[in-house]
Design an enzyme around this catalytic site. Structure first.
Site, mmCIF file in Angstrom:
data_model
loop_
_atom_site.group_PDB
_atom_site.id
_atom_site.type_symbol
_atom_site.label_atom_id
_atom_site.label_comp_id
_atom_site.label_asym_id
_atom_site.label_seq_id
_atom_site.Cartn_x
_atom_site.Cartn_y
_atom_site.Cartn_z
ATOM 1 N N HIS A 19 0.649 -1.349 0.060
ATOM 2 C CA HIS A 19 -0.198 -0.063 -0.078
ATOM 3 C C HIS A 19 0.841 1.241 -0.044
ATOM 4 O O HIS A 19 1.581 1.416 0.883
ATOM 5 C CB HIS A 19 -1.093 0.009 1.196
ATOM 6 C CG HIS A 19 -1.814 -1.036 1.449
ATOM 7 N ND1 HIS A 19 -2.975 -1.456 0.883
ATOM 8 C CD2 HIS A 19 -1.328 -2.373 1.851
ATOM 9 C CE1 HIS A 19 -3.252 -2.746 1.120
ATOM 10 N NE2 HIS A 19 -2.510 -3.166 1.687
ATOM 11 N N HIS A 197 -7.751 -8.573 -0.568
ATOM 12 C CA HIS A 197 -7.469 -9.100 1.003
ATOM 13 C C HIS A 197 -8.522 -9.945 1.274
ATOM 14 O O HIS A 197 -9.771 -9.536 1.383
ATOM 15 C CB HIS A 197 -7.630 -7.784 1.987
ATOM 16 C CG HIS A 197 -6.202 -6.960 1.441
ATOM 17 N ND1 HIS A 197 -5.968 -6.251 0.602
ATOM 18 C CD2 HIS A 197 -5.236 -6.759 2.541
ATOM 19 C CE1 HIS A 197 -4.849 -5.619 0.581
ATOM 20 N NE2 HIS A 197 -4.672 -5.663 1.754
ATOM 21 N N GLU A 200 -7.013 -12.573 6.186
ATOM 22 C CA GLU A 200 -6.035 -12.028 6.986
ATOM 23 C C GLU A 200 -6.460 -12.287 8.365
ATOM 24 O O GLU A 200 -6.377 -13.078 9.174
ATOM 25 C CB GLU A 200 -5.897 -10.533 6.529
ATOM 26 C CG GLU A 200 -4.845 -9.777 7.371
ATOM 27 C CD GLU A 200 -4.873 -8.331 7.053
ATOM 28 O OE1 GLU A 200 -5.745 -7.846 6.684
ATOM 29 O OE2 GLU A 200 -3.771 -7.652 7.455
HETATM 30 N N1 HPA Z 1 -5.056 -5.383 5.356
HETATM 31 C C1 HPA Z 1 -6.288 -4.463 5.110
HETATM 32 N N2 HPA Z 1 -6.444 -3.113 4.972
HETATM 33 C C2 HPA Z 1 -5.125 -2.481 4.711
HETATM 34 C C3 HPA Z 1 -3.981 -3.286 5.060
HETATM 35 C C4 HPA Z 1 -4.061 -4.550 5.412
HETATM 36 O O1 HPA Z 1 -3.195 -5.254 5.612
HETATM 37 N N3 HPA Z 1 -3.085 -2.397 4.917
HETATM 38 C C5 HPA Z 1 -3.350 -1.370 4.389
HETATM 39 N N4 HPA Z 1 -4.743 -1.411 4.361
HETATM 40 ZN ZN ZN Z 2 -2.469 -5.128 2.699
#
Ligand code: HPA
Ligand code: ZN
Length: 346
Positions: A19, A197, A200
Site C-alpha cells: 500500500h 484481501h 487475513e
Molecule cells: N489489511 C487491510 N487493509 C489494509 C492493509 C491490510 O493489511 N494495509 C492497508 N490497508
Molecule cells: Zn494489505
C-alpha cells in the site's frame, strides 16, 4: 553476510502487496505536515514511532488513515512513491504492483486525479531512471459501502488507461467480499483484473467468496486458508497466488512471532505463496527485510527462498516473455548458491 543473505540480496525480486500510503515514514510525515501546514498530534518522530504498537488490524488502520492526512498535493504523492521506488532499487526489487486507496483521499477533498497523477509520474520516472517496472491497483475500502465504491469507480472512469486492476482492503471482519459482488462484476466488465484481501483476520469463507463471487486472480494475505483443507486444495490446484506479508502479520498479532508464521507450511502444501511488505513504514521492514527475517526465523532453505521469489514473478502481471526472462535469471543465480542434493545453500 551468510550465504542465505547473499542469495536473497542477489535475486531480483517482485513485490505484489504494497500500500503506497503504508510507505509513509514518520520523517516524511513530519516533513509533509510542515510543508502543508498541518498539525500532528505527536510531537516527535520518536513519539509517533512509539505509537506503532498495534493490537490488531483496526488499531493499525486508525493510525494509517490519520497519517495519510498529510498527503495533499500531487508532489506529495510523487515524493511518497519515489521514496518507495528508491527503496526498491536498494533491495533489488525489479517489479512492483502497488495499491493506492483513493477513498482515503477523495473523502478529504483531494481530487482523484491529483492522487493518480502524482503516483503515476513517479512510477514513470521509476521505470526510466531506475529500470523498475510497475502496475497500479485501485483498492476499494471495504468499511465503506458498495455504493461508495461505485462512486469511486465513476471518478476513476476517465483514467482507466492508467489503472491496471482493482483490489479490496481495510477492516476485514464484518465486511465480506460478498458485499462488493456487483462492484467487482462491473470492474470485470471493464476488463480490470481483480484481487482482494481475504483470510487475513477474516475466516476462510471470505477467501471462498473472493474466489467465487469476485473472481479474483490473487488473494492478498490468505494465511487463514490453511484452516480449510478443501480451500487449500482449490488454491493449490489452480496455482492461485497468495500475497503473504509476514512482518505485517506479526505486527498485527496474527502470529505471535515470526518463527511461528505458517509461510513454510503454505509452500509445503503446494500453494503459490509470495512474499511482500504490505505497509513497511508501519510494520518495520521493506521487502528485503521480510525475506531476511523469514529466512532467519523460519530457517528457510535456499530452495524455499528461490521458490518464493519465482512465485512472485509467476503471480505478477508482467507479460509472459518478461516472466520467463526473470525466472530464468533467478535459476542462474540460484545455481551459483544452492547445492543440488539437499537444496541447501552452498
Ligand atoms: N489489511 C487491510 N487493509 C489494509 C492493509 C491490510 O493489511 N494495509 C492497508 N490497508
Ligand atoms: Zn494489505
Amino acid at each position: 553476510m551468510t550465504q542465505q543473505e547473499s542469495l536473497i540480496r542477489a535475486l531480483p525480486k517482485v513485490e505484489l502487496h504494497l500500500h503506497i500510503e503504508g510507505t509513509l515514514e514518520p520523517e516524511m510525515m513530519f516533513d509533509l505536515a510542515r510543508r502543508n501546514g498541518i498539525g500532528l498530534i505527536y510531537g516527535t518522530v520518536e513519539e509517533l514511532r512509539a505509537a506503532y504498537d498495534f493490537r490488531n488490524l483496526q488499531s493499525f488502520l486508525d493510525l494509517y488513515y490519520a497519517g495519510a492526512g498529510v498527503l495533499i498535493t500531487g508532489q506529495d504523492f510523487y515524493d511518497l512513491t519515489w521514496a518507495y521506488l528508491k527503496r526498491c532499487e536498494a533491495d533489488n526489487v525489479v517489479h512492483t504492483e502497488i495499491f493506492f486507496d483513493p477513498q482515503t483521499h477523495t473523502g478529504r477533498g483531494i481530487l482523484f486525479e491529483t492522487v493518480l497523477s502524482g503516483i503515476r509520474r513517479a512510477l514513470k520516472d521509476g521505470k526510466e531512471e531506475l529500470g523498475i517496472s510497475s502496475r497500479l491497483i485501485l483498492s476499494f475500502l471495504r468499511h465503506l459501502s458498495e455504493e461508495e465504491g461505485f462512486k469511486t469507480l465513476e471518478m476513476a472512469r476517465p483514467f482507466l488507461d492508467r489503472i491496471d486492476g482493482v483490489g479490496l482492503d481495510s477492516s476485514e471482519v464484518g465486511h465480506p467480499p460478498s458485499n462488493f459482488e456487483r462492484l467487482f462484476a462491473e470492474c470485470k466488465a471493464l476488463g480490470l483484473p481483480r484481487v482482494a484481501h481475504a483470510g487475513e483476520e477474516g475466516p476462510p469463507g471470505y477467501v471462498w467468496e473472493a474466489l467465487n463471487l469476485l473472481d479474483v486472480c490473487r488473494i492478498d494475505h490468505g494465511v487463514r486458508a490453511l484452516e480449510d483443507g478443501k480451500l487449500v486444495d482449490r488454491l493449490a490446484g489452480t496455482r492461485m497466488p497468495l500475497t503473504v506479508c509476514p512482518y505485517s502479520n506479526v505486527r498485527l498479532k496474527l502470529f505471535e512471532r515470526l518463527a511461528e508464521h505458517n509461510l513454510r507450511e503454505l509452500l509445503a502444501r503446494g500453494l503459490c505463496a509470495t512474499l511482500n511488505s504490505d505497509d513497511p513504514a508501519y510494520f518495520g521492514g521493506y521487502l528485503q527485510e521480510n525475506y531476511l527475517g523469514c529466512a532467519r526465523e523460519l530457517a528457510l532453505s535456499g530452495e524455499e527462498i528461490v521458490k518464493l521469489v519465482k512465485n512472485g514473478f509467476e503471480a505478477s502481471w508482467l507479460d509472459e516473455a518478461e516472466k520467463t526472462r526473470w525466472i530464468g535469471l533467478c535459476d542462474i543465480i540460484a545455481g551459483n548458491y544452492i547445492t543440488s542434493d539437499a537444496g541447501g545453500v552452498k
